[in-house]
Design an enzyme around this catalytic site. Structure first.
Site, PDB file in Angstrom:
ATOM      1  N   CYS A   1      14.660  -3.387 -53.666  1.00  0.00           N
ATOM      2  CA  CYS A   1      14.144  -4.197 -54.751  1.00  0.00           C
ATOM      3  C   CYS A   1      13.416  -5.491 -54.008  1.00  0.00           C
ATOM      4  CB  CYS A   1      15.176  -4.843 -55.725  1.00  0.00           C
ATOM      5  SG  CYS A   1      16.311  -5.892 -54.905  1.00  0.00           S
TER       6      CYS A   1
ATOM      7  N   TRP B   1      18.810   3.805 -51.698  1.00  0.00           N
ATOM      8  CA  TRP B   1      19.879   2.928 -51.606  1.00  0.00           C
ATOM      9  C   TRP B   1      21.126   3.638 -51.173  1.00  0.00           C
ATOM     10  CZ3 TRP B   1      16.086   2.854 -55.175  1.00  0.00           C
ATOM     11  CH2 TRP B   1      15.652   1.694 -55.405  1.00  0.00           C
TER      12      TRP B   1
ATOM     13  N   GLU C   1      21.425 -24.780 -76.955  1.00  0.00           N
ATOM     14  CA  GLU C   1      22.661 -24.157 -76.566  1.00  0.00           C
ATOM     15  C   GLU C   1      23.882 -24.476 -77.465  1.00  0.00           C
ATOM     16  OE1 GLU C   1      26.529 -24.055 -74.640  1.00  0.00           O
ATOM     17  OE2 GLU C   1      25.271 -26.003 -74.662  1.00  0.00           O
TER      18      GLU C   1
ATOM     19  N   GLU D   1      22.915 -25.806 -70.348  1.00  0.00           N
ATOM     20  CA  GLU D   1      23.984 -26.245 -71.000  1.00  0.00           C
ATOM     21  C   GLU D   1      24.073 -27.537 -71.731  1.00  0.00           C
ATOM     22  OE1 GLU D   1      27.081 -24.643 -71.437  1.00  0.00           O
ATOM     23  OE2 GLU D   1      26.552 -22.850 -70.054  1.00  0.00           O
TER      24      GLU D   1
ATOM     25  N   ILE E   1      40.636 -15.490 -56.288  1.00  0.00           N
ATOM     26  CA  ILE E   1      40.669 -15.253 -54.817  1.00  0.00           C
ATOM     27  C   ILE E   1      40.137 -16.431 -54.107  1.00  0.00           C
ATOM     28  CG2 ILE E   1      39.401 -13.900 -53.093  1.00  0.00           C
ATOM     29  CD1 ILE E   1      39.446 -11.635 -55.170  1.00  0.00           C
TER      30      ILE E   1
ATOM     31  N   HIS F   1      19.172  -8.950 -57.611  1.00  0.00           N
ATOM     32  CA  HIS F   1      18.165  -8.213 -57.793  1.00  0.00           C
ATOM     33  C   HIS F   1      16.915  -8.994 -58.010  1.00  0.00           C
ATOM     34  CE1 HIS F   1      15.674  -4.791 -58.930  1.00  0.00           C
ATOM     35  NE2 HIS F   1      15.528  -5.249 -60.237  1.00  0.00           N
TER      36      HIS F   1
ATOM     37  N   ASP G   1       8.981  -5.889 -63.154  1.00  0.00           N
ATOM     38  CA  ASP G   1       9.912  -5.149 -62.062  1.00  0.00           C
ATOM     39  C   ASP G   1       9.383  -3.937 -61.539  1.00  0.00           C
ATOM     40  OD1 ASP G   1      11.965  -4.553 -60.687  1.00  0.00           O
ATOM     41  OD2 ASP G   1      13.617  -4.921 -61.890  1.00  0.00           O
TER      42      ASP G   1
ATOM     43  N   ASP H   1      26.902  -9.732 -71.367  1.00  0.00           N
ATOM     44  CA  ASP H   1      28.329  -9.888 -71.228  1.00  0.00           C
ATOM     45  C   ASP H   1      29.077  -8.875 -70.481  1.00  0.00           C
ATOM     46  OD1 ASP H   1      27.910 -12.239 -72.971  1.00  0.00           O
ATOM     47  OD2 ASP H   1      28.675 -11.080 -74.835  1.00  0.00           O
TER      48      ASP H   1
ATOM     49  N   ASN I   1      21.420 -11.786 -69.140  1.00  0.00           N
ATOM     50  CA  ASN I   1      22.254 -12.116 -70.347  1.00  0.00           C
ATOM     51  C   ASN I   1      23.361 -11.405 -70.585  1.00  0.00           C
ATOM     52  OD1 ASN I   1      21.293 -14.904 -71.209  1.00  0.00           O
ATOM     53  ND2 ASN I   1      19.393 -14.037 -71.404  1.00  0.00           N
TER      54      ASN I   1
ATOM     55  N   TYR J   1      24.140  -4.595 -51.893  1.00  0.00           N
ATOM     56  CA  TYR J   1      23.755  -5.463 -52.769  1.00  0.00           C
ATOM     57  C   TYR J   1      23.437  -4.983 -54.159  1.00  0.00           C
ATOM     58  CZ  TYR J   1      19.001  -3.927 -53.577  1.00  0.00           C
ATOM     59  OH  TYR J   1      17.833  -3.274 -53.929  1.00  0.00           O
TER      60      TYR J   1
ATOM     61  N   MET K   1      32.977 -17.450 -42.054  1.00  0.00           N
ATOM     62  CA  MET K   1      33.164 -15.963 -42.162  1.00  0.00           C
ATOM     63  C   MET K   1      31.996 -15.586 -41.366  1.00  0.00           C
ATOM     64  SD  MET K   1      34.653 -15.480 -46.093  1.00  0.00           S
ATOM     65  CE  MET K   1      33.282 -16.358 -46.782  1.00  0.00           C
TER      66      MET K   1
END
Length: 685
Positions: free
Chosen positions: A277, A244, A450, A445, A476, A333, A356, A398, A396, A515, A482
């Site tokens: 990956c 990487w 949920e 949702e 932003i 990923h 993975d 936070d 998941n 990435y 672009m």
């Protein structure tokens, strides 16, 4: 000739009926050179008897079939099985039945393998008394067409996609700009299946105890975990070396478009340099499908790498906006999912299992991850094998942003419970469309589940909303166009939601980023001292020029924008980040004639140079029908790169032509075109 006691069975040769067996076992794309069958399904062989031999009678037969796999086959481990003829085969264990040809010169034998047999290379013997004769060899694979097999899939269209399809799409970019990249898995290409079996034979567990390892190959959970270890080369001489940082040798990961090329290189000379990956995942998908395990490549946008296993990503910044933490969030990923039952966990965890092969953290002392039940991840069942907590955090965790002050203290800037695990994507069945499978990892949702989670956190949310009403907002805004090579403007907007005017230092900067979240050099900076009245906002613009970003961006073409606003007197700090993907030019692909088997086809290729400078060392590469490279030299600014390439299809049916463009300054542009190959029409009279 096979000699034996009465009744005499003089077998002069055995016909494995390769063409018909391979066709009925969905392995005909492997060719007709050898017998390749799937477990739990009968295959037929023909014993040719010596002329004048006595008529074969099942009731009087006394011979036995023997199958063996591995270097040390044993009946105790199930790598050696003996079975006699019976009236009909059964679908629960190795069995055989036979019938006479009316001519009396042949005996047709139907052999059914156990749906729980170890996969691999087998030898087949005919045994009678003390005599034992070899009838040949065959390869046994997992069977998603067999209801008793652990990898059984009920849907034929899904079997065609996840076992038989040799081309696919791998999704990259950011969650706001998702781009599919074509990939040739090529699991049926010549030599690939042998290489896949070699991978199993090189794994550390086989080296320690060959027969135990071969016996364990009956279990797709075990095989998938072995592949997770062996696709990377961290603990052994596995397939790919990860890199990487700056790449100065080997092949850049973005240059690959074909698993077969990588696997052949590994078989010839060991670990291949280099992979990231999506390359690890693509090769794992190829090997899994080759062995018969239904498999698909999955991309998670906003993927967390939780280094301390606390399910929280703590992003630490200094006052200049530099990250100083080991936790990270990858723009995307990529891993794989494999379809199988989980008798070790319970039937409620059957189905897709995430694994993975990218080497990130160790598991049981090796760099591997999974397979973990996707259902267990969605339910938060983190004690279920294997490595569920790490994958759960990837989708998941936070996020908490913290700013380190000059005195060493940290101030909390903001947080998010939604930025990780977005737009989890895979190729849809039967089309090139993207399929969003986020709901398989998280409850949607508004669902009942949920809402239960929401009610538990309702009190916290009210406090959070009150806090937000008192704080300033910072976000932003991006330009619409672009394209790499162009100059464009972005801006940061600071809004004061306080009741009093704020005097803030406002900093806005851009830098190249990989990435996986690794930051590169700066390519833009703006700052200002701003006075923001209550209820109003201030904008800070930043012009990104190709002269500044062109030399520092990686082939990922990613730029990270960061804005920081702070009022030191009020101890008030805010940060906003956004990653952009620069658009790339398209490759135009046109075929000059219809494609037919063994007939040359010409593809006309072109690409517009959007850069304000000369492109040198330009070339197109074609994959999917064997690799063909076309060098075209230099291309002027805002001119087209053009080339013609010839390829020769060898099989009829639908296929995909993969095209890649490369140069010194514009790299790894990829596209594809679907090709329908017709049977050749003979011109002979």
């Amino acid at each position: 000739m096979l000699s034996s006691v009465q009744p005499t069975l003089n077998c002069v040769r055995c016909d494995l009926n390769i063409k018909s067996n391979n066709s009925s076992h969905h392995t005909d794309l492997n060719g007709e050179e050898r017998l390749i069958v799937r477990r739990g399904q009968p295959f037929n062989i023909t014993l040719h008897l010596k002329p004048g031999s006595e008529e074969f009678k099942l009731a009087e037969s006394s011979f036995t079939f023997v199958v063996e796999t591995g270097p040390l086959p044993s009946e105790e481990s199930g790598t050696k099985v003996s079975f006699s003829l019976r009236d009909t085969t059964v679908d629960t264990e190795w069995s055989a039945s036979a019938s006479n040809d009316p001519s009396g010169n042949t005996v047709s034998v139907s052999i059914s393998s156990s749906p729980d047999a170890p996969i691999g290379l087998y030898s087949l013997f005919l045994e009678q008394g003390w005599e034992k004769a070899s009838l040949g060899q065959f390869i046994l694979l997992f069977n998603s067409w067999c209801p008793r097999d652990a990898v059984y899939m009920q849907s034929e269209s899904k079997r065609e996609e996840y076992v038989l399809a040799q081309h696919g799409q791998i999704y990259r970019g950011t969650y706001k700009r998702i781009k599919g990249t074509p990939w040739h898995y090529g699991q049926f290409e010549p030599g690939i299946l042998d290489i896949c079996l070699k991978i199993l034979d090189k794994n550390p567990k086989f080296v320690c105890d060959p027969d135990e390892d071969c016996s364990a190959r009956r279990n797709p959970v075990y095989v998938t975990r072995v592949l997770s270890t062996m696709i990377n080369s961290e603990d052994d001489r596995g397939v790919l070396v990860g890199e990487w940082d700056e790449i100065l040798d080997g092949v850049h990961p973005l240059d690959w478009i074909d698993s077969g090329e990588i696997l052949h290189l590994w078989a010839e000379s060991g670990p291949v340099r280099y992979g990231q990956c999506w390359v690890f995942a693509a090769v794992a998908c190829t090997v899994s499908r080759a062995l018969g395990i239904p498999c698909r490549v999955v991309t998670n946008f906003g993927s967390a790498h939780d280094t301390d296993a606390n399910l929280v990503i703590e992003l630490l910044f200094d006052e200049s906006g530099n990250r100083i933490s080991s936790d990270s969030i990858w723009n995307f990923h990529v891993w794989v999912e494999s379809w199988m039952t989980r008798p070790d966990l319970g039937p409620e965890y059957d189905g897709w299992q995430a694994s993975d092969p990218t080497p990130q953290e160790t598991s049981d002392g090796l760099f591997c991850c999974g397979p973990a039940s996707v259902k267990a991840i969605r339910e938060g069942e983190l004690t279920k094998k294997y490595d569920a907590p790490f994958i759960f955090a990837e989708v998941n965790a936070d996020v908490v942003n913290l700013l380190q002050l000059p005195d060493g203290e940290f101030v909390k800037l903001s947080g998010s419970t939604k930025s990780v695990g977005q737009f989890i994507s895979t190729k849809a069945v039967g089309t090139d469309e993207r399929l969003d499978i986020t709901h398989q990892y998280k409850y949607p949702e508004g669902s009942k589940e949920e809402r239960q989670v929401y009610e538990k956190a309702q009190h916290h949310n009210k406090l959070h909303q009150q806090q937000q009403e008192e704080e300033s907002g910072l976000h932003i805004k991006l330009a619409h166009d672009m394209v790499v090579g162009s100059d464009f403007e972005v801006c940061a907007v600071l809004t004061n939601n306080y009741k009093k005017t704020r005097n803030c230092t406002f900093v806005f900067f851009a830098r190249a980023i990989s990435y996986n979240g690794k930051q590169g050099d700066s390519c833009g900076f703006a700052s200002d001292k701003v006075k923001v009245p209550s209820g109003q906002g201030q904008r800070l613009s930043l012009k990104l020029q190709y002269d500044s970003y062109g030399s520092v961006i990686t082939p990922d073409r990613l730029i990270q924008l960061s804005a920081i606003a702070f009022d030191k007197k009020a101890t008030d700090y805010h940060i906003a980040e956004k990653t952009i993907v620069l658009d790339e030019p398209d490759i135009d692909i046109k075929l000059t004639e219809k494609a037919a088997v063994n007939q040359p086809v010409t593809a006309e290729l072109s690409l517009w140079n959007p850069l304000p400078e000369l492109l040198q060392d330009c070339s197109f590469t074609i994959g999917g029908f064997g690799l063909t490279g076309v060098k075209i030299g230099a291309v002027d600014p805002e001119e087209e790169a053009k080339a013609s390439a010839e390829f020769i299809p060898t099989r009829a049916g639908s296929s995909v032509l993969l095209v890649s463009f490369d140069s010194d300054k514009l790299k790894n542009i990829k596209s594809f075109a679907k090709v329908v190959v017709e049977e050749s029409i003979s011109t002979e009279i």
